[in-house]
Enzyme design. Structure first.
Site: not given
Ligand SMILES: NC(=O)c1ccc[n+]([C@@H]2O[C@H](COP(=O)([O-])OP(=O)(O)OC[C@H]3O[C@@H](n4cnc5c(N)ncnc54)[C@H](OP(=O)(O)O)[C@@H]3O)[C@@H](O)[C@H]2O)c1
Length: 321
Positions: A13, A40, A129, A159, A231
């Site tokens: 995202v 990270s 979503c 995903s 989706h």
């Protein structure tokens, strides 16, 4: 310059938020800071020609006085950090499930209820979503008639569960999922809750009514399928009144929806777009409609929705200065 941060910038995202900000020409207009996990910390991310150094979240971040912070790092990170950023003066746009059920937190789909941001809330939740793509369609249909009942069955891409889930699909492993997702479907997303529905189903059933301000009887079944992006949703709608198919078609033709009358909305076509696609429209009886909805979960279902909210917040603030 507007001071903006993204928490979870390396995630599916987060990277899509960056892409959409670039597409909208907004990267040049904001000062951007990127946060991710300890893994990270110190790495560089190049956006356009500029290198951004990723940092992990710590108390120093709060001193940077961000105007807006996008959160896309999961429920726990939002719960721990979002309110601290609010206290330091930021407005938070949160992609997680952490605050969606809080009464004072608006659940915003900009094309539907952006008036909810006008009283300048400090946290704005992006809906789930699978809820967003259903909401944009149902919102248009409510122009024609009230709705008594919706039954929705989802076909949700991998995903939707984040980068580790996508790796399971690509590599054929089951490090994220309990079973291999390659050549498989999983007819339950999240744990089963007290009412017998799983978490994802309860999200749709609660969030749709909160966004639309309705009390529709909604029944959901949510299923993970082995595709990378988008989706799909098979939807049955029972209207209160008799409806006309031509009125339905014209209500569904709008700038953010693509209605396909003789074609199928394949995820391979929909992925990478911000549109909500509809196909297989069938008026079964005078009050009953069936249709299939497909949208890109990372864009329409997350990043695009969040950036559109952000754009409206900036506009609203400028207007009121
Ligand atoms: N995927 C979707 O379609 C979708 C749609 C709507 C809403 N959402 C929601 O959006 C959020 C992000 O989803 P995603 O799919 O992007 O997940 P993801 O691909 O797994 O990305 C997770 C991100 O969170 C970062 N992160 C993890 N722990 C952190 C910590 N302690 N502090 C700071 N950053 C941390 C990760 O950084 P590292 O790379 O350093 O580990 C990564 O950038 C979730 O709440 C999800 O429910 C997802």
């Amino acid at each position: 310059m507007i001071n903006v941060a993204i928490v979870g910038a390396t995630g599916l995202v987060g990277e899509t938020i960056i892409k959409v900000l670039e597409e909208e020409g907004l990267i040049k207009k904001i000062r951007l800071t990127l946060f991710a996990s300890d893994n990270s910390h110190g790495k560089l991310l190049t956006i356009g020609k500029i290198d951004y150094r990723l940092t992990s979240l710590n108390e120093d971040a709060l001193r940077q006085k961000f105007d807006y912070v996008f959160f896309s790092a999961g429920d726990e990170v939002s719960k721990e950090w979002a309110k601290k950023f609010v206290k330091s003066g930021s407005i938070v746009i949160d992609n997680s499930n952490a605050f969606r059920r809080e009464k004072t937190v608006p659940l915003v789909v900009p094309e539907i209820n952006c008036e909810n941001i006008e009283n300048t809330p400090k946290i704005i939740s992006n809906p789930n979503c699978s809820t967003i793509q259903l909401a944009v369609v149902v919102h248009r249909l409510l122009e024609i008639s009230d709705i008594n009942k919706i039954i929705v069955s989802s076909y949700q891409s991998v995903s939707g569960a984040g980068r580790p889930a996508l790796s399971d699909l690509v590599l054929g492993t089951n490090k994220f999922f309990d079973v291999k997702i390659q050549n498989n479907i999983i007819a339950q997303i999240g744990g089963v809750e007290e009412n017998g529905f799983c978490t994802e189903e309860n999200k749709i059933m609660f969030e749709l009514n909160k966004i639309l301000g309705t009390k529709i009887n909604i029944l959901a079944t949510t299923v993970r399928v082995p595709i990378p992006y988008c989706h799909g949703e098979s939807v049955y709608i029972k209207f209160k009144n008799k409806v006309d198919i031509n009125l339905i078609k014209s209500a569904l033709r709008c700038s953010h929806i693509t209605l396909l009358e003789d074609e199928i909305a394949f995820p391979s076509i929909v992925a990478g777009t911000n549109q909500t696609y509809i196909c297989r429209l069938r008026l079964v009886k005078e009050k009953e409609l069936m249709l299939f909805i497909v949208a890109d979960n990372l864009r329409r279902g997350a990043a695009y929705n969040a950036v559109e909210t952000f754009k409206r917040l900036i506009k609203f603030e400028i207007k009121n200065k």
